[in-house]
Motif scaffolding. Structure first.
Motif, PDB file in Angstrom:
ATOM      1  N   VAL A   1     -16.945  -3.954  -3.035  1.00 34.88           N
ATOM      2  CA  VAL A   1     -15.600  -3.396  -3.105  1.00 34.88           C
ATOM      3  C   VAL A   1     -14.685  -4.330  -3.904  1.00 34.88           C
ATOM      4  O   VAL A   1     -14.800  -5.546  -3.828  1.00 34.88           O
ATOM      5  CB  VAL A   1     -15.026  -3.168  -1.689  1.00 34.88           C
ATOM      6  CG1 VAL A   1     -14.827  -4.484  -0.951  1.00 34.88           C
ATOM      7  CG2 VAL A   1     -13.699  -2.419  -1.753  1.00 34.88           C
ATOM      8  N   ASP A   2     -13.792  -3.753  -4.689  1.00 26.88           N
ATOM      9  CA  ASP A   2     -12.832  -4.529  -5.481  1.00 26.88           C
ATOM     10  C   ASP A   2     -11.619  -4.808  -4.615  1.00 26.88           C
ATOM     11  O   ASP A   2     -10.899  -3.877  -4.234  1.00 26.88           O
ATOM     12  CB  ASP A   2     -12.434  -3.760  -6.743  1.00 26.88           C
ATOM     13  CG  ASP A   2     -11.647  -4.619  -7.725  1.00 26.88           C
ATOM     14  OD1 ASP A   2     -10.727  -5.327  -7.277  1.00 26.88           O
ATOM     15  OD2 ASP A   2     -11.958  -4.589  -8.926  1.00 26.88           O
ATOM     16  N   LEU A   3     -11.369  -6.070  -4.286  1.00 20.25           N
ATOM     17  CA  LEU A   3     -10.271  -6.413  -3.379  1.00 20.25           C
ATOM     18  C   LEU A   3      -8.913  -6.101  -3.979  1.00 20.25           C
ATOM     19  O   LEU A   3      -7.971  -5.767  -3.251  1.00 20.25           O
ATOM     20  CB  LEU A   3     -10.347  -7.893  -2.996  1.00 20.25           C
ATOM     21  CG  LEU A   3     -11.594  -8.320  -2.226  1.00 20.25           C
ATOM     22  CD1 LEU A   3     -11.494  -9.784  -1.828  1.00 20.25           C
ATOM     23  CD2 LEU A   3     -11.796  -7.456  -0.988  1.00 20.25           C
ATOM     24  N   ARG A   4      -8.777  -6.216  -5.288  1.00 20.36           N
ATOM     25  CA  ARG A   4      -7.493  -5.886  -5.910  1.00 20.36           C
ATOM     26  C   ARG A   4      -7.236  -4.382  -5.824  1.00 20.36           C
ATOM     27  O   ARG A   4      -6.123  -3.956  -5.509  1.00 20.36           O
ATOM     28  CB  ARG A   4      -7.479  -6.330  -7.375  1.00 20.36           C
ATOM     29  CG  ARG A   4      -6.080  -6.351  -7.995  1.00 20.36           C
ATOM     30  CD  ARG A   4      -6.180  -6.686  -9.469  1.00 20.36           C
ATOM     31  NE  ARG A   4      -6.796  -7.992  -9.696  1.00 20.36           N
ATOM     32  CZ  ARG A   4      -6.099  -9.119  -9.854  1.00 20.36           C
ATOM     33  NH1 ARG A   4      -4.789  -9.090  -9.819  1.00 20.36           N
ATOM     34  NH2 ARG A   4      -6.719 -10.259 -10.054  1.00 20.36           N
TER      35      ARG A   4
ATOM     36  N   GLU B   1      -4.427   0.371  -0.226  1.00 23.84           N
ATOM     37  CA  GLU B   1      -3.781   0.179   1.062  1.00 23.84           C
ATOM     38  C   GLU B   1      -2.275   0.396   0.950  1.00 23.84           C
ATOM     39  O   GLU B   1      -1.644   1.060   1.767  1.00 23.84           O
ATOM     40  CB  GLU B   1      -4.072  -1.223   1.614  1.00 23.84           C
ATOM     41  CG  GLU B   1      -5.518  -1.433   2.014  1.00 23.84           C
ATOM     42  CD  GLU B   1      -5.862  -0.740   3.330  1.00 23.84           C
ATOM     43  OE1 GLU B   1      -4.927  -0.315   4.029  1.00 23.84           O
ATOM     44  OE2 GLU B   1      -7.048  -0.634   3.640  1.00 23.84           O
ATOM     45  N   VAL B   2      -1.685  -0.223  -0.081  1.00 23.02           N
ATOM     46  CA  VAL B   2      -0.243  -0.118  -0.256  1.00 23.02           C
ATOM     47  C   VAL B   2       0.173   1.336  -0.475  1.00 23.02           C
ATOM     48  O   VAL B   2       1.123   1.843   0.121  1.00 23.02           O
ATOM     49  CB  VAL B   2       0.217  -0.992  -1.437  1.00 23.02           C
ATOM     50  CG1 VAL B   2       1.690  -0.728  -1.742  1.00 23.02           C
ATOM     51  CG2 VAL B   2       0.025  -2.464  -1.109  1.00 23.02           C
TER      52      VAL B   2
ATOM     53  N   PHE C   1     -10.091  -6.049   5.252  1.00 24.45           N
ATOM     54  CA  PHE C   1      -8.651  -6.240   5.422  1.00 24.45           C
ATOM     55  C   PHE C   1      -7.889  -6.021   4.128  1.00 24.45           C
ATOM     56  O   PHE C   1      -8.369  -6.357   3.048  1.00 24.45           O
ATOM     57  CB  PHE C   1      -8.348  -7.665   5.921  1.00 24.45           C
ATOM     58  CG  PHE C   1      -8.421  -7.817   7.408  1.00 24.45           C
ATOM     59  CD1 PHE C   1      -7.299  -7.614   8.197  1.00 24.45           C
ATOM     60  CD2 PHE C   1      -9.612  -8.160   8.021  1.00 24.45           C
ATOM     61  CE1 PHE C   1      -7.365  -7.750   9.567  1.00 24.45           C
ATOM     62  CE2 PHE C   1      -9.688  -8.297   9.390  1.00 24.45           C
ATOM     63  CZ  PHE C   1      -8.554  -8.089  10.178  1.00 24.45           C
ATOM     64  N   PRO C   2      -6.654  -5.487   4.222  1.00 24.36           N
ATOM     65  CA  PRO C   2      -5.777  -5.445   3.051  1.00 24.36           C
ATOM     66  C   PRO C   2      -5.279  -6.840   2.699  1.00 24.36           C
ATOM     67  O   PRO C   2      -5.240  -7.735   3.558  1.00 24.36           O
ATOM     68  CB  PRO C   2      -4.615  -4.545   3.513  1.00 24.36           C
ATOM     69  CG  PRO C   2      -4.625  -4.627   5.003  1.00 24.36           C
ATOM     70  CD  PRO C   2      -6.067  -4.819   5.392  1.00 24.36           C
TER      71      PRO C   2
END
Length: 441
Positions: free
Chosen positions: A425-428, A434-435, A361-362
């Motif tokens: 995966v790097d969430l930041r 995503e943005v 998820f984003p």
């Protein structure tokens, strides 16, 4: 300064774990003590009918979880993960105190049933928001290379809460007579849950917000409040596949989890005739096995990936479903063995679930996007599992429930095929990607 540094990190993890443990304690002692207090809230003339009514209220409590996922998911994604988790602990503790001090059916009639329903609805609301908020929080503060291991804290701490409730049940049922348990012994865990919830509330108030959320919030502030308000719902509409995947992943795991980790001792007491004290102790030791397995699976997923671990867990549970059900006889040791084997494989799914949900998820909808579909799946399938299992067994069709669980696990397996491998995966960076991709679109 990073939230995961030094003393702040220890305080954060302890606050998250303590609050999550108490929330699960409050939620699951209902199922553990159902056979003792059923007649206190419903007509005591028919014990089986009273138990089924009590388990029906257990399912009703789950009906509030999707609303909790929506409300507290929105709070978490708009106002912060820490605020959402603080509110859920407070509500869950309050519901536990209400049940613990409630008058009985013999004292106020049907109003006792009403009080029980309202208290469980409140706890369902809180629990529906707690799990996705806590899952998101731990995923965002964890180092990417160890997120699988760190995410196991959610079910590790939650199981400590379940274990504490089961252990308390074993101690009380051994120290008190059956009549004393029916009279007042069942109230003790609910009162303790409420009191300890106050301490958990204090710990949650001292926690800091995650850096990932603060970075996303700063970008929304820069974009303007008007744009911020519509971004959550816009992002949800742009990612319908993710919501379906959450439901598909959850349906099989939630039925198996509630079947073996929560309701198995009560089921064995009521349907298989296992000695209550022995059954509760079997539940205690089986959950200790579960605790040991959780971080091991989490660590393995950080090495070989999320999808291989999920497939191992699902296939193991499918192959062993009928043998494990047949293993549960009228002896406590049989219950322990069956529970332990089931929970070892269940741990493969539970340990990394928080990481998997967060990684697909984003940031903007990481809590509400998981919380709503997850709670719907848990309410529809997990909340009804103890009732359906008991009902089918009482009517001479216990194998139908096993088949039901296997079908749902097959659905979960099919969904795993559709997932990307998200280990590390790097969430930041994921949030930024995503943005940017949505802006280009």
């Amino acid at each position: 300064m990073s939230v995961t540094a030094g003393k702040d990190r220890r305080r954060t993890l302890f606050g998250l774990g303590a609050g999550n443990a108490m929330e699960w304690f409050d939620w699951n002692i209902y199922a553990t003590f159902a056979s003792f207090f059923a007649a206190q809230f419903f007509n005591a003339q028919d014990e089986v009918s009273a138990l089924l009514s009590t388990l029906a209220v257990f399912a009703v409590g789950f009906a509030a979880r999707p609303l909790g996922g929506l409300v507290f998911g929105w709070i978490a994604d708009r106002k912060g993960r820490q605020l959402s988790m603080t509110l859920t602990v407070a509500i869950a503790a309050g519901g536990s105190l209400v049940i613990g001090f409630s008058p009985t059916y013999g004292q106020i009639g049907v109003w006792a049933s009403v009080i029980l329903v309202v208290a469980r609805l409140a706890q369902g609301l809180a629990h529906g928001g707690e799990l996705p908020s806590a899952q998101t929080y731990i995923a965002e503060v964890a180092p990417p290379a160890r997120r699988g291991l760190w995410s196991s804290l959610i079910y590790f701490s939650g199981t400590c809460g379940v274990l504490a409730g089961t252990l308390l049940g074993a101690v009380l049922s051994g120290a008190l007579s059956h009549e004393q348990m029916l009279s007042y012994g069942w109230r003790i865990p609910f009162v303790l849950g409420g009191v300890f919830g106050i301490y958990s509330l204090y710990m949650r108030l001292r926690m800091r917000e995650t850096g990932v959320f603060l970075a996303e919030a700063a970008k929304d502030d820069a974009a303007g409040k008007k744009a911020e308000k519509g971004r959550i719902w816009q992002t949800i509409k742009q990612n319908p596949k993710l919501l379906v995947q959450v439901v598909g992943l959850t349906v099989g795991a939630t039925v198996i989890y509630y079947m073996w980790a929560v309701a198995a001792p009560s089921y064995a007491i009521t349907v298989r005739g296992v000695d209550p004290t022995g059954a509760l102790w079997a539940g205690v030791f089986a959950n200790v096995v579960f605790l040991i397995a959780l971080p091991l699976w989490g660590r393995l997923s950080d090495r070989i990936g999320r999808k291989p671990v999920l497939f191992i867990a699902i296939v193991g549970l499918l192959v062993l479903s009928f043998p494990l059900n047949a293993m549960v006889g009228d002896q406590a040791w049989q219950l322990f063995l069956a529970m332990s084997i089931a929970l070892v494989f269940m741990a493969g799914f539970s340990s990394i679930g928080p990481a998997v949900y967060a990684e697909i998820f984003p940031t903007r909808i990481r809590t509400i996007g998981v919380g709503v579909p997850y709670s719907i799946a848990v309410a529809s399938f997990g909340g009804t599992a103890p009732y359906l299992q008991t009902l089918l067994a009482k009517n001479g069709h216990p194998s139908l429930f096993v088949v039901y669980g296997m079908v749902l696990m097959v659905i979960s397996a099919l969904v795993v095929f559709t997932l990307p491998e998200t280990r590390g995966v790097d969430l930041r960076e994921k949030a930024d990607t995503e943005v940017e991709s949505k802006a280009v679109a």
